[in-house]
Design an enzyme around this catalytic site. Structure first.
Site, PDB file in Angstrom:
ATOM      1  N   PRO A   1      17.551   0.974  -3.989  1.00 18.52           N
ATOM      2  CA  PRO A   1      17.123   2.161  -4.744  1.00 18.52           C
ATOM      3  C   PRO A   1      17.711   3.435  -4.137  1.00 18.52           C
ATOM      4  CG  PRO A   1      15.236   0.955  -3.811  1.00 18.52           C
ATOM      5  CD  PRO A   1      16.485   0.467  -3.135  1.00 18.52           C
TER       6      PRO A   1
ATOM      7  N   TYR B   1      17.938   3.187  10.976  1.00 16.64           N
ATOM      8  CA  TYR B   1      17.398   2.653   9.720  1.00 16.64           C
ATOM      9  C   TYR B   1      18.504   1.958   8.924  1.00 16.64           C
ATOM     10  CZ  TYR B   1      15.344   3.084   4.955  1.00 16.64           C
ATOM     11  OH  TYR B   1      14.867   2.863   3.675  1.00 16.64           O
TER      12      TYR B   1
ATOM     13  N   HIS C   1      10.008  12.518   2.791  1.00 16.35           N
ATOM     14  CA  HIS C   1      11.256  12.812   2.085  1.00 16.35           C
ATOM     15  C   HIS C   1      11.185  14.178   1.411  1.00 16.35           C
ATOM     16  CE1 HIS C   1      11.656   8.359   2.412  1.00 16.35           C
ATOM     17  NE2 HIS C   1      12.905   8.694   2.634  1.00 16.35           N
TER      18      HIS C   1
ATOM     19  N   ARG D   1      21.419  14.567  -4.610  1.00 14.01           N
ATOM     20  CA  ARG D   1      20.663  13.315  -4.558  1.00 14.01           C
ATOM     21  C   ARG D   1      20.386  12.802  -5.970  1.00 14.01           C
ATOM     22  NH1 ARG D   1      21.987  13.968  -0.063  1.00 14.01           N
ATOM     23  NH2 ARG D   1      20.778  14.036   1.862  1.00 14.01           N
TER      24      ARG D   1
ATOM     25  N   SER E   1       0.819  -1.223   0.000  1.00 12.18           N
ATOM     26  CA  SER E   1       0.000   0.000   0.000  1.00 12.18           C
ATOM     27  C   SER E   1       0.848   1.265   0.000  1.00 12.18           C
ATOM     28  CB  SER E   1      -0.914  -0.002   1.235  1.00 12.18           C
ATOM     29  OG  SER E   1      -0.130  -0.229   2.411  1.00 12.18           O
ATOM     30  N   GLY E   2       2.171   1.134  -0.001  1.00 14.17           N
ATOM     31  CA  GLY E   2       3.040   2.315   0.071  1.00 14.17           C
ATOM     32  C   GLY E   2       3.409   2.854  -1.304  1.00 14.17           C
TER      33      GLY E   2
ATOM     34  N   ASP F   1      21.345  19.628   6.818  1.00 13.76           N
ATOM     35  CA  ASP F   1      21.564  19.208   5.430  1.00 13.76           C
ATOM     36  C   ASP F   1      21.591  17.688   5.306  1.00 13.76           C
ATOM     37  OD1 ASP F   1      21.660  21.500   3.931  1.00 13.76           O
ATOM     38  OD2 ASP F   1      23.843  21.730   4.053  1.00 13.76           O
TER      39      ASP F   1
END
Ligand code: NAP
Ligand code: GDP
Length: 327
Positions: free
Chosen positions: A176, A149, A192, A221, A21-22, A283
Protein backbone atom coordinates in the site's frame (compact mmCIF):
# COMPACT_ATOMS: atom_id res chain seq x y z
CA UNK A 1 7.67 -18.51 -10.77
CA UNK A 2 4.71 -17.24 -8.95
CA UNK A 3 1.26 -18.69 -9.62
CA UNK A 4 -0.11 -21.04 -7.02
CA UNK A 5 -1.27 -24.56 -7.82
CA UNK A 6 -5.05 -24.30 -8.18
CA UNK A 7 -5.53 -27.30 -5.83
CA UNK A 8 -4.10 -25.18 -3.02
CA UNK A 9 -6.48 -22.25 -3.54
CA UNK A 10 -9.24 -23.41 -1.25
CA UNK A 11 -11.70 -20.99 0.28
CA UNK A 12 -10.82 -19.22 3.54
CA UNK A 13 -12.53 -20.74 6.59
CA UNK A 14 -10.50 -19.39 9.53
CA UNK A 15 -8.90 -16.02 8.80
CA UNK A 16 -6.48 -14.69 11.39
CA UNK A 17 -5.61 -10.99 11.17
CA UNK A 18 -2.44 -9.93 12.99
CA UNK A 19 -2.42 -6.24 13.86
CA UNK A 20 -6.21 -6.40 13.91
CA UNK A 21 -6.45 -3.46 16.33
CA UNK A 22 -4.53 -0.99 14.14
CA UNK A 23 -5.55 1.41 11.38
CA UNK A 24 -5.80 -1.22 8.64
CA UNK A 25 -7.02 -3.99 10.96
CA UNK A 26 -9.91 -1.84 12.22
CA UNK A 27 -10.82 -0.99 8.62
CA UNK A 28 -10.99 -4.70 7.77
CA UNK A 29 -13.14 -5.26 10.87
CA UNK A 30 -15.45 -2.50 9.63
CA UNK A 31 -15.77 -4.00 6.14
CA UNK A 32 -16.42 -7.48 7.57
CA UNK A 33 -18.81 -6.46 10.35
CA UNK A 34 -20.53 -3.32 9.01
CA UNK A 35 -20.45 -3.72 5.22
CA UNK A 36 -21.27 -7.43 5.01
CA UNK A 37 -17.78 -8.13 3.62
CA UNK A 38 -17.57 -11.57 5.23
CA UNK A 39 -18.69 -14.72 3.44
CA UNK A 40 -20.61 -17.75 4.70
CA UNK A 41 -18.19 -20.29 6.13
CA UNK A 42 -15.56 -17.72 7.09
CA UNK A 43 -14.59 -17.08 10.69
CA UNK A 44 -12.52 -13.97 11.39
CA UNK A 45 -10.16 -13.48 14.34
CA UNK A 46 -8.56 -10.06 14.89
CA UNK A 47 -5.45 -10.09 17.08
CA UNK A 48 -3.86 -7.24 19.02
CA UNK A 49 -0.59 -7.27 20.95
CA UNK A 50 -2.67 -8.21 24.03
CA UNK A 51 -3.37 -11.64 22.47
CA UNK A 52 0.31 -12.34 21.76
CA UNK A 53 3.55 -10.42 21.52
CA UNK A 54 4.52 -11.46 18.01
CA UNK A 55 8.16 -10.57 18.69
CA UNK A 56 8.08 -13.59 20.98
CA UNK A 57 8.34 -16.89 19.11
CA UNK A 58 6.55 -19.04 21.74
CA UNK A 59 3.65 -16.60 22.10
CA UNK A 60 3.31 -16.43 18.32
CA UNK A 61 3.29 -20.22 17.97
CA UNK A 62 0.74 -20.51 20.79
CA UNK A 63 -1.74 -18.07 19.27
CA UNK A 64 -1.44 -19.77 15.85
CA UNK A 65 -1.90 -23.21 17.45
CA UNK A 66 -4.96 -21.90 19.28
CA UNK A 67 -6.74 -20.61 16.15
CA UNK A 68 -5.22 -22.85 13.44
CA UNK A 69 -5.92 -20.35 10.63
CA UNK A 70 -6.38 -21.46 7.03
CA UNK A 71 -5.61 -17.90 5.90
CA UNK A 72 -3.63 -15.09 7.55
CA UNK A 73 -3.65 -11.34 6.92
CA UNK A 74 -0.41 -10.20 8.50
CA UNK A 75 -0.58 -6.51 9.38
CA UNK A 76 1.20 -6.40 12.75
CA UNK A 77 4.31 -4.28 12.61
CA UNK A 78 6.18 -1.50 14.28
CA UNK A 79 4.80 1.40 12.22
CA UNK A 80 5.53 5.12 12.33
CA UNK A 81 5.91 8.32 10.37
CA UNK A 82 9.10 9.84 8.97
CA UNK A 83 10.26 11.37 12.24
CA UNK A 84 9.88 8.24 14.36
CA UNK A 85 11.69 6.23 11.69
CA UNK A 86 14.60 8.66 11.73
CA UNK A 87 14.87 8.35 15.53
CA UNK A 88 14.83 4.56 15.92
CA UNK A 89 15.85 2.80 12.70
CA UNK A 90 17.38 -0.06 14.69
CA UNK A 91 14.13 -0.79 16.52
CA UNK A 92 12.17 -0.75 13.24
CA UNK A 93 14.63 -3.24 11.74
CA UNK A 94 14.83 -5.66 14.68
CA UNK A 95 11.19 -5.60 15.81
CA UNK A 96 9.82 -6.11 12.34
CA UNK A 97 12.31 -8.83 11.46
CA UNK A 98 11.31 -10.79 14.58
CA UNK A 99 7.58 -10.27 14.04
CA UNK A 100 7.69 -11.30 10.38
CA UNK A 101 9.87 -14.37 10.88
CA UNK A 102 7.73 -15.56 13.81
CA UNK A 103 4.41 -15.00 12.02
CA UNK A 104 5.36 -16.60 8.70
CA UNK A 105 6.98 -19.64 10.32
CA UNK A 106 4.07 -20.09 12.78
CA UNK A 107 1.63 -19.92 9.84
CA UNK A 108 3.66 -22.54 7.99
CA UNK A 109 3.76 -24.80 11.07
CA UNK A 110 -0.05 -24.82 11.40
CA UNK A 111 -0.34 -25.42 7.64
CA UNK A 112 -2.01 -22.10 6.81
CA UNK A 113 -2.52 -22.22 3.04
CA UNK A 114 -2.26 -18.50 2.44
CA UNK A 115 -0.62 -15.50 4.11
CA UNK A 116 -1.01 -11.94 2.86
CA UNK A 117 1.58 -9.62 4.44
CA UNK A 118 1.83 -5.87 4.22
CA UNK A 119 4.80 -4.06 2.70
CA UNK A 120 4.78 -0.32 1.87
CA UNK A 121 5.75 1.92 -1.05
CA UNK A 122 8.30 3.65 1.21
CA UNK A 123 10.52 0.53 1.01
CA UNK A 124 11.31 1.01 -2.70
CA UNK A 125 14.73 2.26 -3.84
CA UNK A 126 15.27 5.96 -3.30
CA UNK A 127 17.15 6.47 -6.58
CA UNK A 128 14.78 5.06 -9.16
CA UNK A 129 12.70 5.73 -12.23
CA UNK A 130 8.99 6.51 -11.98
CA UNK A 131 6.43 5.15 -11.72
CA UNK A 132 7.71 2.44 -9.40
CA UNK A 133 6.30 -1.05 -9.98
CA UNK A 134 6.29 -4.39 -8.18
CA UNK A 135 9.45 -5.65 -9.90
CA UNK A 136 11.65 -2.91 -8.42
CA UNK A 137 11.65 -3.63 -4.66
CA UNK A 138 15.21 -4.89 -4.43
CA UNK A 139 16.80 -2.63 -7.06
CA UNK A 140 18.76 -0.34 -4.76
CA UNK A 141 18.99 1.13 -1.25
CA UNK A 142 15.85 2.64 0.30
CA UNK A 143 15.72 6.25 1.49
CA UNK A 144 18.13 6.70 4.43
CA UNK A 145 15.41 8.03 6.74
CA UNK A 146 13.65 4.65 7.13
CA UNK A 147 16.18 2.02 6.06
CA UNK A 148 15.51 -0.19 9.12
CA UNK A 149 11.78 -0.52 8.39
CA UNK A 150 12.39 -0.78 4.64
CA UNK A 151 14.92 -3.59 4.71
CA UNK A 152 12.84 -5.53 7.26
CA UNK A 153 9.76 -5.21 5.03
CA UNK A 154 11.71 -6.18 1.90
CA UNK A 155 12.71 -9.41 3.64
CA UNK A 156 9.04 -10.47 3.71
CA UNK A 157 9.28 -10.78 -0.07
CA UNK A 158 12.37 -12.97 0.40
CA UNK A 159 10.47 -15.10 2.94
CA UNK A 160 7.54 -15.47 0.54
CA UNK A 161 9.66 -16.56 -2.40
CA UNK A 162 11.54 -19.05 -0.23
CA UNK A 163 8.36 -20.54 1.31
CA UNK A 164 7.04 -20.99 -2.22
CA UNK A 165 10.22 -22.56 -3.58
CA UNK A 166 10.81 -24.87 -0.64
CA UNK A 167 7.23 -25.74 0.39
CA UNK A 168 4.93 -24.49 -2.41
CA UNK A 169 3.33 -22.04 0.00
CA UNK A 170 0.96 -19.33 -1.21
CA UNK A 171 2.47 -16.58 0.93
CA UNK A 172 2.33 -13.19 -0.77
CA UNK A 173 2.34 -9.48 0.00
CA UNK A 174 0.57 -6.24 -0.78
CA UNK A 175 2.27 -2.84 -1.14
CA UNK A 176 0.00 0.00 0.00
CA UNK A 177 0.91 3.67 -0.34
CA UNK A 178 0.43 6.01 2.66
CA UNK A 179 -2.74 4.88 4.45
CA UNK A 180 -5.10 7.07 6.48
CA UNK A 181 -8.54 6.77 8.07
CA UNK A 182 -10.42 6.31 11.35
CA UNK A 183 -8.41 4.61 14.14
CA UNK A 184 -5.10 5.92 12.78
CA UNK A 185 -2.28 6.80 15.15
CA UNK A 186 -2.82 10.55 15.64
CA UNK A 187 0.30 10.97 17.79
CA UNK A 188 2.01 14.10 16.48
CA UNK A 189 5.63 13.05 17.06
CA UNK A 190 5.35 9.40 15.99
CA UNK A 191 2.54 9.20 13.42
CA UNK A 192 2.23 9.79 9.68
CA UNK A 193 1.62 13.09 7.98
CA UNK A 194 -2.20 13.16 7.63
CA UNK A 195 -3.10 12.11 11.19
CA UNK A 196 -0.33 14.44 12.41
CA UNK A 197 -1.72 17.40 10.47
CA UNK A 198 -5.30 16.63 11.54
CA UNK A 199 -4.32 16.52 15.21
CA UNK A 200 -2.12 19.63 14.95
CA UNK A 201 -4.84 21.61 13.14
CA UNK A 202 -7.49 20.54 15.67
CA UNK A 203 -5.25 21.70 18.53
CA UNK A 204 -4.13 24.91 16.79
CA UNK A 205 -7.75 25.88 16.09
CA UNK A 206 -8.60 25.53 19.80
CA UNK A 207 -5.54 27.58 20.81
CA UNK A 208 -5.91 30.19 18.04
CA UNK A 209 -2.41 29.39 16.76
CA UNK A 210 -0.99 28.62 13.28
CA UNK A 211 -0.87 25.10 11.87
CA UNK A 212 2.81 24.20 11.55
CA UNK A 213 3.43 21.88 8.58
CA UNK A 214 6.81 20.18 8.85
CA UNK A 215 9.26 20.49 5.95
CA UNK A 216 8.83 22.47 2.75
CA UNK A 217 5.47 21.02 1.70
CA UNK A 218 6.89 20.08 -1.74
CA UNK A 219 7.27 16.26 -1.30
CA UNK A 220 4.57 14.23 -3.01
CA UNK A 221 2.52 11.30 -1.75
CA UNK A 222 -0.27 8.96 -2.90
CA UNK A 223 -2.78 8.38 -0.10
CA UNK A 224 -5.16 5.43 0.16
CA UNK A 225 -8.22 5.40 2.44
CA UNK A 226 -8.02 2.55 4.95
CA UNK A 227 -11.51 1.31 3.99
CA UNK A 228 -10.54 1.08 0.30
CA UNK A 229 -7.38 -0.77 1.31
CA UNK A 230 -9.44 -3.15 3.47
CA UNK A 231 -11.75 -3.97 0.54
CA UNK A 232 -8.73 -4.65 -1.66
CA UNK A 233 -7.02 -6.83 0.94
CA UNK A 234 -10.17 -8.99 1.15
CA UNK A 235 -9.94 -9.51 -2.62
CA UNK A 236 -6.26 -10.40 -2.32
CA UNK A 237 -6.83 -12.98 0.41
CA UNK A 238 -9.58 -14.69 -1.57
CA UNK A 239 -8.65 -14.24 -5.22
CA UNK A 240 -5.07 -13.06 -5.85
CA UNK A 241 -2.88 -16.07 -6.47
CA UNK A 242 0.60 -14.78 -7.18
CA UNK A 243 3.55 -14.96 -4.79
CA UNK A 244 4.84 -11.67 -6.20
CA UNK A 245 3.56 -8.55 -4.45
CA UNK A 246 0.87 -6.24 -5.76
CA UNK A 247 0.81 -2.47 -5.28
CA UNK A 248 -2.49 -1.26 -3.77
CA UNK A 249 -2.65 2.41 -4.67
CA UNK A 250 -4.65 5.14 -6.25
CA UNK A 251 -3.38 6.21 -9.69
CA UNK A 252 -0.28 8.31 -10.28
CA UNK A 253 -2.48 11.27 -11.20
CA UNK A 254 -3.93 11.24 -7.65
CA UNK A 255 -0.55 12.03 -6.09
CA UNK A 256 -0.62 15.30 -4.08
CA UNK A 257 2.03 17.50 -2.51
CA UNK A 258 2.23 17.76 1.28
CA UNK A 259 1.12 21.39 0.82
CA UNK A 260 -2.01 20.24 -1.05
CA UNK A 261 -2.64 17.62 1.64
CA UNK A 262 -2.34 20.29 4.36
CA UNK A 263 -4.76 22.54 2.45
CA UNK A 264 -7.22 19.64 2.22
CA UNK A 265 -6.99 19.13 6.01
CA UNK A 266 -7.63 22.87 6.47
CA UNK A 267 -10.81 22.57 4.37
CA UNK A 268 -11.99 19.35 6.01
CA UNK A 269 -11.65 20.81 9.52
CA UNK A 270 -12.73 24.32 8.48
CA UNK A 271 -9.47 25.56 10.05
CA UNK A 272 -9.40 29.35 10.24
CA UNK A 273 -5.86 30.21 11.39
CA UNK A 274 -2.63 30.69 9.45
CA UNK A 275 -0.65 27.77 7.90
CA UNK A 276 3.16 27.96 8.20
CA UNK A 277 6.00 25.68 7.06
CA UNK A 278 8.89 24.68 9.34
CA UNK A 279 11.66 24.12 6.81
CA UNK A 280 14.13 23.16 9.55
CA UNK A 281 12.25 19.84 9.67
CA UNK A 282 13.08 17.05 7.24
CA UNK A 283 11.20 16.51 3.96
CA UNK A 284 12.11 12.82 3.89
CA UNK A 285 11.81 11.01 0.57
CA UNK A 286 10.72 13.45 -2.15
CA UNK A 287 8.31 11.03 -3.79
CA UNK A 288 7.66 7.33 -4.28
CA UNK A 289 5.15 7.51 -7.13
CA UNK A 290 3.79 4.00 -7.62
CA UNK A 291 1.98 2.44 -10.56
CA UNK A 292 -1.34 0.72 -9.89
CA UNK A 293 -1.38 -0.76 -13.42
CA UNK A 294 -1.17 -4.35 -12.14
CA UNK A 295 -4.10 -3.79 -9.75
CA UNK A 296 -6.12 -2.16 -12.53
CA UNK A 297 -5.49 -5.15 -14.80
CA UNK A 298 -7.09 -7.38 -12.14
CA UNK A 299 -9.80 -4.95 -10.95
CA UNK A 300 -10.41 -2.37 -13.69
CA UNK A 301 -13.66 -1.19 -12.10
CA UNK A 302 -12.47 -0.68 -8.53
CA UNK A 303 -13.71 2.74 -7.37
CA UNK A 304 -11.48 4.54 -4.87
CA UNK A 305 -13.16 6.89 -2.41
CA UNK A 306 -12.34 10.48 -3.48
CA UNK A 307 -9.52 11.89 -1.32
CA UNK A 308 -11.51 14.89 -0.03
CA UNK A 309 -14.46 12.68 1.00
CA UNK A 310 -12.22 10.15 2.77
CA UNK A 311 -10.32 12.95 4.51
CA UNK A 312 -13.56 14.57 5.68
CA UNK A 313 -14.78 11.24 7.09
CA UNK A 314 -11.43 10.79 8.87
CA UNK A 315 -11.49 14.31 10.35
CA UNK A 316 -15.11 13.86 11.46
CA UNK A 317 -14.15 10.57 13.10
CA UNK A 318 -11.20 12.18 14.90
CA UNK A 319 -13.29 15.07 16.23
CA UNK A 320 -16.10 12.73 17.35
CA UNK A 321 -13.65 10.28 18.98
CA UNK A 322 -11.07 12.75 20.24
CA UNK A 323 -11.03 11.46 23.83
CA UNK A 324 -10.37 7.84 22.86
CA UNK A 325 -8.34 8.25 19.67
CA UNK A 326 -4.72 7.03 19.67
CA UNK A 327 -2.69 10.17 20.18
P1 NAP B 1 -0.92 0.47 13.30
O1 NAP B 1 -2.19 1.24 13.25
O2 NAP B 1 0.26 1.10 13.97
O3 NAP B 1 -1.23 -0.93 13.96
C1 NAP B 1 -0.18 -1.82 14.23
C2 NAP B 1 -0.79 -3.12 14.66
O4 NAP B 1 0.27 -4.04 14.92
C3 NAP B 1 -1.60 -2.99 15.96
O5 NAP B 1 -2.70 -3.86 15.87
C4 NAP B 1 -0.61 -3.47 17.01
O6 NAP B 1 -1.25 -4.03 18.16
C5 NAP B 1 0.11 -4.57 16.24
N1 NAP B 1 1.42 -4.85 16.78
C6 NAP B 1 2.52 -4.04 16.81
N2 NAP B 1 3.54 -4.65 17.44
C7 NAP B 1 3.08 -5.88 17.80
C8 NAP B 1 3.66 -6.98 18.49
N3 NAP B 1 4.93 -6.96 18.92
N4 NAP B 1 2.90 -8.07 18.72
C9 NAP B 1 1.62 -8.11 18.29
N5 NAP B 1 1.02 -7.12 17.62
C10 NAP B 1 1.74 -6.01 17.39
O7 NAP B 1 -0.44 0.07 11.84
P2 NAP B 1 -1.23 0.17 10.45
O8 NAP B 1 -1.02 1.55 9.94
O9 NAP B 1 -2.58 -0.42 10.59
O10 NAP B 1 -0.33 -0.78 9.54
C11 NAP B 1 -0.74 -2.07 9.18
C12 NAP B 1 0.24 -2.64 8.18
O11 NAP B 1 0.25 -1.81 7.02
C13 NAP B 1 1.69 -2.67 8.69
O12 NAP B 1 2.30 -3.87 8.30
C14 NAP B 1 2.32 -1.47 8.02
O13 NAP B 1 3.70 -1.65 7.85
C15 NAP B 1 1.58 -1.42 6.72
N6 NAP B 1 1.51 -0.10 6.06
C16 NAP B 1 1.02 0.97 6.74
C17 NAP B 1 0.98 2.21 6.11
C18 NAP B 1 0.44 3.44 6.80
O14 NAP B 1 0.51 4.53 6.20
N7 NAP B 1 -0.10 3.35 7.99
C19 NAP B 1 1.44 2.33 4.80
C20 NAP B 1 1.92 1.20 4.14
C21 NAP B 1 1.96 -0.01 4.79
P3 NAP B 1 -1.70 -3.08 19.41
O15 NAP B 1 -2.90 -2.28 18.93
O16 NAP B 1 -2.06 -4.02 20.48
O17 NAP B 1 -0.52 -2.21 19.71
P1 GDP C 1 6.60 9.00 4.69
O1 GDP C 1 5.54 9.14 3.66
O2 GDP C 1 7.02 7.58 4.91
O3 GDP C 1 7.76 9.91 4.45
O4 GDP C 1 6.01 9.41 6.12
P2 GDP C 1 5.02 10.51 6.67
O5 GDP C 1 3.62 10.08 6.55
O6 GDP C 1 5.54 10.78 8.05
O7 GDP C 1 5.17 11.81 5.74
C1 GDP C 1 6.33 12.60 5.81
C2 GDP C 1 6.22 13.84 4.92
O8 GDP C 1 5.20 14.71 5.42
C3 GDP C 1 7.53 14.63 4.94
O9 GDP C 1 7.68 15.34 3.74
C4 GDP C 1 7.28 15.58 6.12
O10 GDP C 1 8.13 16.72 6.06
C5 GDP C 1 5.82 15.94 5.87
N1 GDP C 1 5.09 16.42 7.08
C6 GDP C 1 4.54 17.65 7.22
N2 GDP C 1 3.95 17.76 8.41
C7 GDP C 1 4.07 16.56 9.04
C8 GDP C 1 3.62 16.05 10.28
O11 GDP C 1 3.00 16.73 11.10
N3 GDP C 1 3.95 14.76 10.59
C9 GDP C 1 4.64 13.97 9.71
N4 GDP C 1 4.89 12.69 10.05
N5 GDP C 1 5.10 14.43 8.53
C10 GDP C 1 4.82 15.70 8.19
Amino acid sequence: MGFIDSRKRWEPSMVLVTGGSGLVGRAIQHVINEEGGGKDGEEWIFLSSKDADLMNKEETQAVFQKHKPTHVIHLAAMVGGLFKNMRVNLDFWRNNIYINDNVLQAAHEVDAVKVVSCLSTCIFPDKTTYPIDETMIHNGPPHASNFGYSYAKRMIDVHNRAYFEQYGRSYTSVIPTNVFGPHDNFNIEDGHVLPGLIHKAYRAQKEGKPLVVWGSGTPRRQFIYSLDLARLVLWVVRDYNEVEPIILSVGEEEEVSIKEAAEAVVRALDFKEEVVYDTDKSDGQFKKTASNAKLMRYLPNFAFTPFEKALKETCDWFVANYDNARK
